[in-house]
Design a protein around this motif. Structure first.
Motif, PDB file in Angstrom:
ATOM      1  N   HIS A 334       0.827  -1.204   0.000  1.00  0.00           N
ATOM      2  CA  HIS A 334       0.000   0.000   0.000  1.00  0.00           C
ATOM      3  C   HIS A 334       0.863   1.256   0.000  1.00  0.00           C
ATOM      4  CE1 HIS A 334      -2.211   3.265   1.997  1.00  0.00           C
ATOM      5  NE2 HIS A 334      -1.318   3.187   2.959  1.00  0.00           N
ATOM      6  N   ILE A 338       1.111   4.399  -2.585  1.00  0.00           N
ATOM      7  CA  ILE A 338       0.542   5.677  -2.158  1.00  0.00           C
ATOM      8  C   ILE A 338       1.611   6.768  -2.130  1.00  0.00           C
ATOM      9  CG2 ILE A 338       0.803   5.597   0.356  1.00  0.00           C
ATOM     10  CD1 ILE A 338      -2.419   6.240  -1.313  1.00  0.00           C
ATOM     11  N   VAL A 377      -7.533  12.152  -2.788  1.00  0.00           N
ATOM     12  CA  VAL A 377      -7.795  10.732  -2.537  1.00  0.00           C
ATOM     13  C   VAL A 377      -6.567  10.014  -1.961  1.00  0.00           C
ATOM     14  CG1 VAL A 377      -8.511   8.574  -3.593  1.00  0.00           C
ATOM     15  CG2 VAL A 377      -9.622  10.701  -4.240  1.00  0.00           C
ATOM     16  N   PRO A 378      -5.376  10.123  -2.608  1.00  0.00           N
ATOM     17  CA  PRO A 378      -4.214   9.470  -1.996  1.00  0.00           C
ATOM     18  C   PRO A 378      -3.858  10.033  -0.620  1.00  0.00           C
ATOM     19  CG  PRO A 378      -3.756  10.038  -4.265  1.00  0.00           C
ATOM     20  CD  PRO A 378      -5.025  10.717  -3.908  1.00  0.00           C
ATOM     21  N   ASN A 381      -5.993   8.495   1.808  1.00  0.00           N
ATOM     22  CA  ASN A 381      -5.576   7.103   1.897  1.00  0.00           C
ATOM     23  C   ASN A 381      -4.350   6.980   2.795  1.00  0.00           C
ATOM     24  OD1 ASN A 381      -5.168   4.430   1.430  1.00  0.00           O
ATOM     25  ND2 ASN A 381      -5.292   4.570  -0.786  1.00  0.00           N
ATOM     26  N   LEU A 388     -10.500   3.260   2.615  1.00  0.00           N
ATOM     27  CA  LEU A 388      -9.327   3.114   1.749  1.00  0.00           C
ATOM     28  C   LEU A 388      -8.307   2.115   2.301  1.00  0.00           C
ATOM     29  CD1 LEU A 388      -9.154   6.885   0.969  1.00  0.00           C
ATOM     30  CD2 LEU A 388      -9.714   5.096  -0.647  1.00  0.00           C
ATOM     31  N   SER A 389      -7.341   1.764   1.435  1.00  0.00           N
ATOM     32  CA  SER A 389      -6.425   0.670   1.783  1.00  0.00           C
ATOM     33  C   SER A 389      -5.529   1.024   2.961  1.00  0.00           C
ATOM     34  CB  SER A 389      -5.593   0.286   0.569  1.00  0.00           C
ATOM     35  OG  SER A 389      -4.849   1.402   0.126  1.00  0.00           O
ATOM     36  N   GLY A 390      -5.224   2.313   3.147  1.00  0.00           N
ATOM     37  CA  GLY A 390      -4.407   2.702   4.287  1.00  0.00           C
ATOM     38  C   GLY A 390      -5.082   2.323   5.589  1.00  0.00           C
ATOM     39  N   THR A 539      -4.080   3.012  -6.434  1.00  0.00           N
ATOM     40  CA  THR A 539      -4.184   3.020  -4.970  1.00  0.00           C
ATOM     41  C   THR A 539      -5.624   2.775  -4.538  1.00  0.00           C
ATOM     42  OG1 THR A 539      -4.523   5.408  -4.907  1.00  0.00           O
ATOM     43  CG2 THR A 539      -2.268   4.625  -4.716  1.00  0.00           C
ATOM     44  N   VAL A 540      -6.586   3.275  -5.342  1.00  0.00           N
ATOM     45  CA  VAL A 540      -7.983   2.977  -5.026  1.00  0.00           C
ATOM     46  C   VAL A 540      -8.267   1.503  -5.284  1.00  0.00           C
ATOM     47  CG1 VAL A 540     -10.362   3.538  -5.581  1.00  0.00           C
ATOM     48  CG2 VAL A 540      -8.664   5.332  -5.505  1.00  0.00           C
ATOM     49  N   THR A 543      -7.705  -0.788  -2.566  1.00  0.00           N
ATOM     50  CA  THR A 543      -8.793  -0.904  -1.619  1.00  0.00           C
ATOM     51  C   THR A 543      -9.793  -1.955  -2.086  1.00  0.00           C
ATOM     52  OG1 THR A 543      -8.527   1.457  -1.334  1.00  0.00           O
ATOM     53  CG2 THR A 543     -10.449   0.446  -0.326  1.00  0.00           C
TER      54      THR A 543
END
Lengths: 578, 145
Positions: A334, A338, A377-378, A381, A388-390, A539-540, A543
Motif C-alpha cells: 500500500h 501511495i 484521494v491518496p 488514503n 481506503l487501503s491505508g 491506490t484505489v 482498496t
C-alpha cells in the motif's frame, strides 16, 4: 517455466539499460525501449506471483554451480509480490518522467542519462528482492544505490549536489556496515547462502548471534530510514526531480524493509531484538510525523510521512506473529503505491502552482479540480480514512498489535493511532492551504521578500534596493565601498539560496504574482496527468482488491515465518538454468 | 593455520582513521575516509580466511592446504564497487567545486528556515556559516570574510 522467468526481472532491465545507452541519441527509440522493457518486467513479475502463489517458492542457481557454492535466485510469494509492486510503480514513474521530459524540453532531466540509469535502478531493486545469498543482496543494494546516486544528482545543480552528498555518504556507510556484517557472518559460519545460514546461525553462541543480528539490522535500518538512522531521508529526497523522488520514496526504503523482514524471519527467527525494533518503530512513527507537522513544503512533509509510516511496517515485523507480518507486507504494498503517487502529485503541484511551499500556494482546487482530486484521494488514503487501503493496512497492524497482548505493543498501537491522526493533520493542512485557500490570502506573494525575511534579521533589515545592509555598528568605522557591494550581493545570494531550497525561483519583476499567474494558466501535460491518475486509480484499486491482496500477504507471511519453504526451495528443487 | 594479529590491528586503525575523515566537512577528506573504510572492510573480509594458505588452483596444491577463495572473490567485487563509487564521488566533488568554489557540505536551508521560525532562535542564524552559491561572483565569499 518458473526457472526461465526468475532471472528475467534482473536481466531484462540490465540489457535494456545497455541498449538504451546505445540509442541515447534517439530519445523516441529510447522511450519506447524502456517502456517495453519495464512492461515486460511487469508481465514477468505478475506471472511469477501467480506461479509462486500456486506452487510455492522456487530457486534457480545461476551459472549452474552446485547450490551452496554458486549464486542462487530465490522467488517466493513475498519477493514475487514485491517485484509486482516495484515493476508497477517503476512503469508509472517512467511514463510520468517521459511526460515531464517532453513538456520541459529535457532541461531538468537529461533523458539520455535518465532512461538507462532508471533501468539499472529497477534491475538492482529486482536483484535485491530475488537474491538468495547475502552477498548478492549486497550487490543488488549497490546496483540500486549507485543508480540512485546518479538520479539524485541529475543536472548537477547546487542544491542537488548538496543533498546528494548527504545521501551518498550515508548510503556508503550503510553499505560498508553491511559488507562488514557479511564478512563477520562468513567468518562465523563459512557461508553466505541465506538458506544455509538459516540452519547454521542458530548453532552459534548467543552473543555472536546478537552481534551479527544487530549489525545487519543497523545496516538495513539506515536504508529503510528507521528512526535514529532516518535523518538523511528528508534532507536528501525533496531536491531531486519529481519522478526520481517518487520512485525513491516508493521503492528504495522498502527494499530495506524487505531485507529487515528476511533478517527477522529467515536468518534470526528467534525474535531476539523484537522489542528493540518495536521501540524503534514507536520512535519512527512519532518523530517522523512530528517532523511532517512542522514542515511547510509539500515534498518535505511527504518525506517525513514516509519516514513516519516506515514505523508501521517495522512494528508489524517486530510483532513476529503471522498477523503482524501479513499486515506489514500489505502495508508495504500500500505504502509503495501511495507514497509514489503523492510525490508524483507534488510534481504536478509544482508545475501548476510554481512551488511546493505551502505558504506560496493557494486556490489550486479552483485552478485545477482534477489535480485537487488526485491529491485528495491518496492523501486521505495515506492518513487512513476508513474505506481506503491505508485504513485496512493500519487496522490489520493495530489488531495484530493488540493480539500480542502486553504493554509495549499496546503503547505502539496507541502511537500508531496518534500518528494516523497527525498524518491527517499534516495532509489536510496542505489541502486547506494549497487547494482551498483563495490565492489572495496566500501570505507570501513576494518570494524575494519572504526569502529575505527567512534569512534572518540581518538580511531582512536590508533595504531591497541594493543599499548597504550592515547591522554591525555603522558609526564605528567607515564601511568600504567594496564591502557594501559584497554585502548586498550576498543578501541577494542569500535570498536566492533560500528560494532554491524551497524549490522556488526569486522573481526578478519584484513581485511573484505575475509569474504565478502565468504558471497557473499553463495546462498540465496530459501524459503526466494520466500517469499520476493511473497511479491514483491503482491506490484505489488496492482498496477494492484488498481481500485477495491481504490473502496473498497472509500466505507470504506464513511462508516467511515458517522459513522451511524457502530452505526447501533452495536445497530441494534447484536445478541449472536451461 | 593460525591467524595473524597484524590484520586486526591494521583493520582497527583503518576504521578509526576512516571514521575520523568521514566526519569532516571537506568532501575530499570524506572521500579519503570512505576509501580507508572500504579497505578496512576488505581486509576484514580477507581476515575471515584465517591463516594464509596455498593458491587455490587445482593441480598446484593439495586442496587441504589451499586458502579459501570465496572471500577473495567477494573482495574483488567489493573493490570494483568501491572504485566505481569513488570515481562518482570525485566527479561530484569537482562539480561541487565548480558550483560554489568550495568543496564543503552546505547547510540545509529549509531546515534552518524551519528552525528560524521561532523568534528567539533567529539570532542563531549566521549567514557566514553558509557558503554562497553565487556563481557570478567567483571569490566574493572569500573577500567578505
Amino acid at each position: 517455466m518458473i526457472r526461465v522467468l526468475t532471472p528475467l526481472p534482473v536481466l531484462l532491465p540490465l540489457l535494456g539499460a545497455a541498449a538504451a545507452l546505445l540509442v541515447g541519441r534517439h530519445p523516441r527509440v529510447q522511450r519506447t525501449l524502456s517502456t517495453v522493457v519495464l512492461t515486460a518486467v511487469l508481465a514477468v513479475a505478475v506471472s511469477l506471483l501467480l506461479l509462486t502463489d500456486a506452487d510455492g517458492a522456487s530457486a534457480v542457481s545461476v551459472g549452474g554451480w552446485p547450490v551452496p557454492l554458486g549464486i542462487v535466485l530465490v522467488v517466493d510469494r513475498l519477493s514475487a509480490l514485491m517485484l509486482v509492486v516495484a515493476a508497477t510503480v517503476g512503469l508509472g514513474v517512467l511514463v510520468f518522467a517521459m511526460g515531464q521530459g517532453s513538456a520541459d524540453g529535457d532541461e531538468e532531466t537529461p533523458l539520455s542519462i535518465f532512461h538507462p540509469t532508471f533501468l539499472v535502478l529497477m534491475a538492482g531493486v529486482a536483484n535485491a528482492f530475488l537474491a538468495g545469498d547475502l552477498f548478492n543482496l549486497y550487490v543488488g543494494f549497490e546496483i540500486l544505490l549507485t543508480a540512485s546516486y546518479v538520479l539524485l544528482t541529475l543536472g548537477g545543480s547546487a542544491p542537488r549536489i548538496r543533498a546528494g552528498v548527504t545521501y551518498i555518504v550515508v548510503s556508503l556507510l550503510s553499505s560498508l556496515l553491511f559488507l562488514a556484517a557479511i564478512a563477520l557472518i562468513y567468518a562465523a559460519t563459512g557461508t553466505v547462502n541465506m538458506a544455509q545460514l538459516a540452519g547454521r546461525l542458530a548453532d552459534l553462541p548467543s552473543g555472536t548471534q546478537l552481534l551479527l543480528h544487530s549489525l545487519l539490522l543497523i545496516a538495513f535500518s539506515i536504508k529503510a530510514a528507521v528512526f535514529p538512522l532516518s535523518a538523511w531521508l528528508p534532507d536528501s529526497y525533496p531536491t531531486a526531480p519529481a519522478p526520481v523522488t517518487a520512485v525513491f520514496a516508493g521503492l528504495l526504503t522498502k527494499v530495506g524493509v524487505y531485507a529487515i523482514i528476511r533478517t527477522q524471519t529467515l536468518l534470526f527467527p528467534g525474535g531476539a531484538l523484537d522489542s528493540v525494533l518495536m521501540w524503534a518503530a514507536l520512535a519512527t512513527m512519532v518523530v517522523g510525523i512530528l517532523g511532517a507537522v512542522a514542515q511547510t513544503d509539500i515534498r518535505r512533509i511527504l518525506s517525513f510521512t514516509l519516514v513516519s509510516h516506515i514505523g508501521y511496517m517495522v512494528f508489524g515485523i517486530a510483532l513476529g506473529s503471522a498477523a503482524g507480518l501479513a499486515g506489514a507486507i500489505f502495508y508495504v504494498v500500500h505504502h509503495i503505491a501511495i507514497q509514489t503517487t503523492l510525490f508524483l502529485v507534488a510534481g504536478l503541484i509544482e508545475r501548476q502552482g510554481g512551488s511546493t511551499a505551502v505558504d506560496r500556494l493557494g486556490g489550486l482546487a479552483k485552478a485545477s479540480p482534477l489535480l485537487a482530486a488526485l491529491f485528495f484521494v491518496p492523501a486521505m488514503n495515506l492518513a487512513g480514512i476508513p474505506p481506503l487501503s491505508g485504513f485496512i493496512g493500519k487496522v490489520g497492524l493495530l489488531e495484530a498489535g493488540v493480539a500480542a497482548g502486553w504493554w509495549l505493543p499496546y503503547t505502539v498501537v496507541a502511537a500508531g493511532a496518534v500518528t494516523s491522526l497527525l498524518t491527517l493533520v499534516a495532509v489536510s493542512r496542505v489541502w486547506s492551504r494549497a487547494f482551498w485557500r483563495p490565492p489572495s490570502q496566500s501570505p507570501a506573494q513576494d518570494t524575494f521578500r519572504a526569502a529575505a525575511a527567512d534569512a534572518g534579521p540581518e538580511i531582512a533589515a536590508a533595504p531591497l534596493d541594493g543599499a548597504d545592509g550592515e547591522v554591525v555598528p555603522i558609526a564605528a568605522e567607515p564601511v568600504p565601498a567594496g564591502s557594501s557591494r559584497g554585502r548586498s550581493r550576498r543578501a541577494a545570494a542569500w535570498a536566492r539560496h533560500s528560494a532554491v531550497a524551497t524549490a522556488t525561483t526569486p522573481s526578478t519583476d519584484g513581485f511573484g504574482e505575475g509569474r504565478a499567474g502565468r504558471r497557473a494558466l499553463r495546462p498540465l501535460p496530459w501524459v503526466m496527468v494520466t500517469a499520476t491518475a493511473t497511479m491514483a486509480a491503482l491506490t484505489v484499486a488496492l482498496t477494492l482488491l484488498a481481500g485477495p491482496l491481504y490473502g496473498v500477504a497472509g500466505r507470504a507471511a506464513a511462508d516467511v515465518l515458517d522459513g522451511r519453504p524457502y530452505v526447501t526451495a533452495v536445497f530441494g528443487g534447484a536445478e541449472d538454468v536451461p | 593455520m593460525t591467524p595473524t594479529v597484524v590484520l586486526p590491528v591494521i583493520i582497527g586503525g583503518l576504521y578509526a582513521a576512516g571514521v575520523y575523515l568521514l566526519l569532516d566537512r571537506s568532501l575530499t577528506r570524506v572521500l579519503l575516509g570512505f576509501l580507508l573504510l572500504g579497505n578496512a572492510t576488505n581486509l576484514l573480509l580477507l581476515s575471515t580466511v584465517g591463516g594464509a594458505g596455498a593458491a587455490p588452483i587445482l593441480g598446484l596444491a593439495d586442496p587441504a592446504e589451499m586458502t579459501d577463495p570465496l572471500p577473495q572473490a567477494l573482495i574483488l567485487t567489493a573493490i570494483v564497487i568501491t572504485f566505481g563509487v569513488a570515481a562518482f564521488l570525485l566527479a561530484l566533488i569537482y562539480r561541487s567545486w565548480r558550483l560554489v568554489r568550495q568543496e564543503v557540505v552546505g547547510v540545509d536551508e529549509e531546515d534552518r528556515r524551519v528552525a528560524g521560525r521561532v523568534g528567539t532562535d533567529a539570532d542563531e542564524l549566521d549567514p557566514d556559516d553558509i557558503p554562497s552559491d553565487d556563481i557570478d561572483l567567483p571569490h566574493a565569499s572569500w573577500e567578505d570574510r
